[in-house]
Design a protein around this motif. Structure first.
Motif, PDB file in Angstrom:
ATOM      1  N   MET A   1       1.487   2.685   9.075  1.00  0.00           N
ATOM      2  CA  MET A   1       1.820   1.609   9.648  1.00  0.00           C
ATOM      3  C   MET A   1       2.726   1.504  10.958  1.00  0.00           C
ATOM      4  SD  MET A   1       1.418  -1.239   6.686  1.00  0.00           S
ATOM      5  CE  MET A   1      -0.324  -1.493   6.116  1.00  0.00           C
TER       6      MET A   1
ATOM      7  N   TYR B   1       2.517  -5.497   3.317  1.00  0.00           N
ATOM      8  CA  TYR B   1       1.695  -6.331   4.362  1.00  0.00           C
ATOM      9  C   TYR B   1       1.105  -7.377   3.585  1.00  0.00           C
ATOM     10  CZ  TYR B   1      -0.839  -7.544   8.394  1.00  0.00           C
ATOM     11  OH  TYR B   1      -1.456  -8.156   9.549  1.00  0.00           O
TER      12      TYR B   1
ATOM     13  N   LYS C   1       2.631   2.724   4.304  1.00  0.00           N
ATOM     14  CA  LYS C   1       3.516   1.882   5.229  1.00  0.00           C
ATOM     15  C   LYS C   1       3.964   3.038   6.222  1.00  0.00           C
ATOM     16  CE  LYS C   1       8.087   0.491   5.999  1.00  0.00           C
ATOM     17  NZ  LYS C   1       9.471   0.651   5.726  1.00  0.00           N
TER      18      LYS C   1
ATOM     19  N   GLN D   1      -0.602  -2.676  11.360  1.00  0.00           N
ATOM     20  CA  GLN D   1      -0.727  -2.755   9.912  1.00  0.00           C
ATOM     21  C   GLN D   1      -2.081  -2.887   9.697  1.00  0.00           C
ATOM     22  OE1 GLN D   1       1.776  -4.167  11.786  1.00  0.00           O
ATOM     23  NE2 GLN D   1       3.641  -3.473  10.636  1.00  0.00           N
TER      24      GLN D   1
ATOM     25  N   ASN E   1      -4.204  -1.234   6.529  1.00  0.00           N
ATOM     26  CA  ASN E   1      -4.180  -2.003   5.411  1.00  0.00           C
ATOM     27  C   ASN E   1      -5.493  -2.121   4.819  1.00  0.00           C
ATOM     28  OD1 ASN E   1      -2.855  -4.320   3.701  1.00  0.00           O
ATOM     29  ND2 ASN E   1      -4.421  -5.509   4.439  1.00  0.00           N
TER      30      ASN E   1
END
Ligand SMILES: *[C@@H]1O[C@H](CO)[C@@H](O)[C@H](O)[C@H]1NC(C)=O
Ligand SMILES: *[C@@H]1O[C@H](CO)[C@@H](O)[C@H](O)[C@H]1NC(C)=O
Ligand SMILES: *[C@@H]1O[C@H](CO)[C@@H](O)[C@H](O)[C@H]1NC(C)=O
Ligand SMILES: *[C@@H]1O[C@H](CO)[C@@H](O)[C@H](O)[C@H]1NC(C)=O
Ligand SMILES: *[C@@H]1O[C@H](CO)[C@@H](O)[C@H](O)[C@H]1NC(C)=O
Ligand SMILES: *[C@@H]1O[C@H](CO)[C@@H](O)[C@H](O)[C@H]1NC(C)=O
Length: 559
Positions: free
Chosen positions: A414, A352, A411, A221, A225
Motif C-alpha cells: 500500500m 485499512y 501494508k 490501499q 486490500n
C-alpha cells in the motif's frame, strides 16, 4: 460549412431552430465534421476530421441500476484527436447525441470500472435519457477494446479533454447560443467514481453536477486490500468451503435484516448489525449445498430468498464447486470475523477500513481442488493484478502465489502504491472549496453492502472533506454547510436527482427508490422504519462511530 452560429438571436429561438432538424439530419458525417470543436477549445490537440464516423440508432432499450429503463434514439459520433508533438498518439472519443427535439442543453461525461476507463454502453445511455450529449473515451490507447494501465494512468487528463470537447460539440451540433448555458454533468461508479472525483478535485468548473457511486479512491490501499481476505486465510491456515461462507453470510443477513425496523432481505443498518450480531452464534449450524458449475455468479442456495442486496453482490463469475455438507466451524467463523474486522499489521495497528456487516465475502472466496478434495487460496483478481501490474510492473493479470506474504507485506505494498501513484490514483484531495465556489453540486453514494470497495472508504473521504473545509465544527454545525454542495448517501441513485438539484434547486433530502434501490438517509443520519412502515432518519452516535476508524498503522495522514 461552419455549423457554429454566433448571432444575436436569442437562445430560445435558436433552440427552436435546432429542434426543426431531425436526428437523421444531424447524424451524417458531414454535419458532425462541421460541428467538430475548434482546436482552440483545447490548446495542444489536433482533431482529425477524417476520423469522424456517425451511426444512427433507433428505438434501443437500455436498463441498469444507474438509470431508469428507457428506449432511446441517438446518433453515435466517434472521432479521434492527437496531442501535438507526441509520437503515435491517438485518442478516440464517442458521443451519443439525442434527437434535436429531445436535447435539453445538457452534456454528460461517463466513466469506467475495474481497470477500464470507459464502461462501453454501461452508463452512456444515462445522458441521452436526460436529453444530454453523453460521452466516453478510450483514454488514448488507440481502441475502445483495449484497457491497460497505460490508458488508466492518463485518465484524469483524458476525462478533462472528453468533457471540454463534448460540451463544445453539444453547442455546435444543436447551435446553442454562446450566452445560453449548456449544463454539464458527470456520472460514474467504482473506478468511474474515482475518475469523477479526480475531475471535481482538479477542474472546479468543469461540471455543474456529478453523480458519483462507490468511488475506488485511495487507490494505494484499495487494490491491495482485495488481498486481505486471502492473507487472513493463509495466516489462520483455514480455507472455508464456499458453502460454509455462504451459510455464515445468510445467517448474519437473516439476523440483521429486521434491525432497521423492516424485514425486506436488506440490511440497511450494518452498524446495528455490527453492534448486535454475535458471529459465534453461527458455529455448529449445519449447511448443505448442491454442486455448482460456476459461472452463474449467484449461489444456488440464495436463489429461493427474496434477497435483493445479495443478488447485487454476486456480479461476476464463480468457479465450480462440489456438493457440500457440513457444519459451520469455529475456524470458519474466526476467518470471517477477521475479514470483517479489516486489515491490521502484525503489531495490531489498523491498516485499512473494514467491510460492513451484512455483506457476502467475495474477497474471502476459496478454490476447490477436485483432485485432492481440498479447499485452498483463490487469489483475488483485482488484488493480484493490482500488485503484479502496478507495483511489480509485470505484464501479468495476477500473482503466482502469496507465499511469504504477511499483513505487513500488504501494508508495504500500500505504501509503495501511494509513493508511486499518489498524484494520479489516490484521488483524495480534500480541499474541494474551488468546486463549491464554482457552484457545483455532488451527490456521492455508496451501497452499504458493497463487497469490493468498503463503503467506510467513502465515509472517510466525506469526513476528511468536512474536517478540511470546516475544521473544529461538529456534525450539527458543518453538515448543513456541506449540504449546500456535497451530499453523501449509502445507496445508489440516478443522474436525474443531481440534475434537479443543479437546475431547479431541488436538493435531495432522502433519496427515493429507483428499481431495486431503497430510499435511504443522508449521512450522518441512519434509516429506521417505524412499525407503521414510515422511514425515519435518525442521528445515532454509536452507529456513526462504527463507520469511522483510526488508521493508526500509518504516520502519514490517510484522507
Ligand atoms: C420499437 O421497438 C418495439 C419493441 O421491439 C416495437 O414494438 C416498436 O414498434 C418499435 N417502435 C418503432 C417506432 O420502431
Ligand atoms: C467468539 O469466539 C472466540 C473464540 O472462542 C472468542 O475469542 C470471542 O471472544 C467470541 N466472541 C464473542 C462475541 O463471544
Ligand atoms: C448431503 O446430505 C444430503 C441429505 O442428508 C444427502 O442427500 C447428500 O447426498 C449429501 N451430500 C454430500 C455431498 O454428502
Ligand atoms: C502482455 O501480455 C499479453 C498476454 O500474454 C500479450 O498479448 C501482450 O503483448 C503483452 N504486452 C506487452 C507490452 O508485453
Ligand atoms: C445533533 O443533532 C441531533 C438531532 O438533529 C441530536 O440528536 C444530536 O444530539 C446532536 N449532536 C450533537 C453532538 O450536538
Ligand atoms: C511513526 O513514527 C514514530 C516516531 O517517529 C515511530 O516510532 C514509528 O515507528 C512510526 N510508525 C510507523 C508505522 O512508521
Amino acid at each position: 460549412m461552419a455549423v457554429t452560429v454566433r448571432t444575436l438571436v436569442t437562445g430560445a429561438l435558436l433552440t427552436v431552430v435546432a429542434a426543426t432538424k431531425s436526428l437523421s439530419d444531424i447524424c451524417t458525417t458531414s454535419y458532425a465534421r462541421a460541428a467538430l470543436p475548434d482546436s482552440s477549445v483545447l490548446p495542444g490537440i489536433t482533431i482529425d476530421p477524417s476520423s469522424v464516423e456517425t451511426t444512427l440508432a433507433s428505438n434501443v432499450s437500455y436498463s441498469s441500476d444507474w438509470y431508469p429503463t428507457a428506449t432511446i434514439d441517438y446518433c453515435n459520433v466517434i472521432f479521434a484527436y492527437s496531442h501535438n508533438g507526441v509520437a503515435n498518439d491517438k485518442v478516440h472519443v464517442t458521443y451519443w447525441l439525442p434527437s434535436p427535439s429531445a436535447f435539453k442543453n445538457r452534456y454528460v461525461s461517463t466513466g469506467g470500472g475495474g481497470l477500464a476507463i470507459h464502461s462501453g454502453t454501461g452508463y452512456i445511455p444515462s445522458g441521452v435519457i436526460v436529453g444530454a450529449v453523453s460521452g466516453i473515451m478510450d483514454g488514448g490507447f488507440g481502441s475502445f477494446n483495449t484497457n491497460s494501465d497505460a490508458v488508466f494512468l492518463k485518465s484524469e487528463g483524458a476525462h478533462h479533454e472528453l468533457a471540454v470537447l463534448g460540451k463544445q460539440l453539444a453547442r455546435n451540433v444543436y447551435q446553442v447560443a454562446s450566452k445560453q448555458k449548456v449544463y454539464s454533468y458527470y456520472q460514474g461508479c467504482s473506478e468511474g467514481g474515482r475518475e469523477g472525483w479526480s475531475q471535481l478535485q482538479r477542474y472546479a468548473d468543469q461540471f455543474d453536477g456529478a453523480a458519483i457511486g462507490a468511488p475506488a479512491i485511495r487507490y494505494g490501499q484499495q487494490q491491495v486490500n482485495h488481498l486481505a481476505g486471502n492473507v487472513i486465510e493463509q495466516t489462520l491456515d483455514y480455507y472455508p468451503p464456499s458453502c460454509e461462507l455462504d451459510e455464515i453470510a445468510e445467517l448474519m443477513i437473516a439476523a440483521c435484516d429486521p434491525l432497521d425496523g423492516r424485514t425486506d432481505s436488506i440490511v440497511s443498518r450494518s452498524d446495528l448489525c455490527k453492534l448486535q450480531f454475535d458471529m459465534n452464534s453461527t458455529i455448529s449450524t449445519a449447511y448443505s449445498c448442491e454442486a455448482s458449475g460456476g459461472g452463474g455468479g449467484f449461489p444456488s442456495r440464495f436463489r429461493s430468498r427474496r434477497s435483493k442486496n445479495l443478488r447485487r453482490q454476486f456480479p461476476g463469475s464463480s468457479s465450480p464447486t462440489p456438493a457440500q455438507n457440513g457444519t459451520v466451524t469455529a475456524e470458519g467463523v474466526a476467518v470471517v470475523q477477521a475479514f470483517l474486522d479489516g486489515l491490521f499489521d502484525t503489531k495490531g495497528r489498523r491498516v485499512y477500513l473494514p467491510w460492513r456487516y451484512g455483506i457476502t465475502f467475495a474477497d474471502a472466496a476459496t478454490a476447490y481442488d477436485s483432485t485432492t478434495g481440498t479447499w485452498s487460496l483463490s487469489i483475488s483478481g483485482l488484488g493480484g493484478e493490482g500488485v503484479a501490474r502496478f507495483l511489480e510492473l509485470k505484464n501479468a493479470t495476477t500473482l503466482d502465489s502469496l507465499d511469504g506474504v504477511t499483513y505487513d507485506t500488504l501494508k508495504e505494498w500500500m505504501q509503495l502504491g501511494m509513493d508511486r501513484y499518489y498524484n494520479v490514483l489516490q484521488t483524495t484531495n480534500t480541499d474541494i472549496s474551488a468546486f463549491c465556489k464554482a457552484g457545483g453540486k455532488v451527490l456521492h453514494v455508496h451501497g452499504e453492502q458493497d463487497n469490493s470497495i468498503p463503503p467506510a472508504a467513502s465515509v472517510r473521504y466525506y469526513e476528511s472533506v468536512r474536517k478540511t473545509l470546516y475544521p473544529g465544527l461538529g456534525f450539527n454545525q458543518s453538515v448543513p454547510k456541506l449540504d449546500d454542495f456535497y451530499r453523501f448517501y449509502l445507496p445508489q441513485t440516478t443522474l436525474q436527482i443531481v440534475i434537479d438539484w443543479v437546475e431547479k434547486g431541488l436538493a435531495p433530502d432522502t433519496l427515493a427508490a429507483t428499481g431495486d434501490i431503497e430510499t435511504l438517509c443522508r449521512w450522518p443520519l441512519r434509516p429506521k422504519w417505524t412499525a407503521e412502515g414510515d422511514l425515519k432518519c435518525e442521528y445515532d452516535q454509536a452507529s456513526i462511530d462504527s463507520w469511522v476508524y483510526d488508521l493508526d498503522a500509518w504516520n502519514v495522514t490517510i484522507f
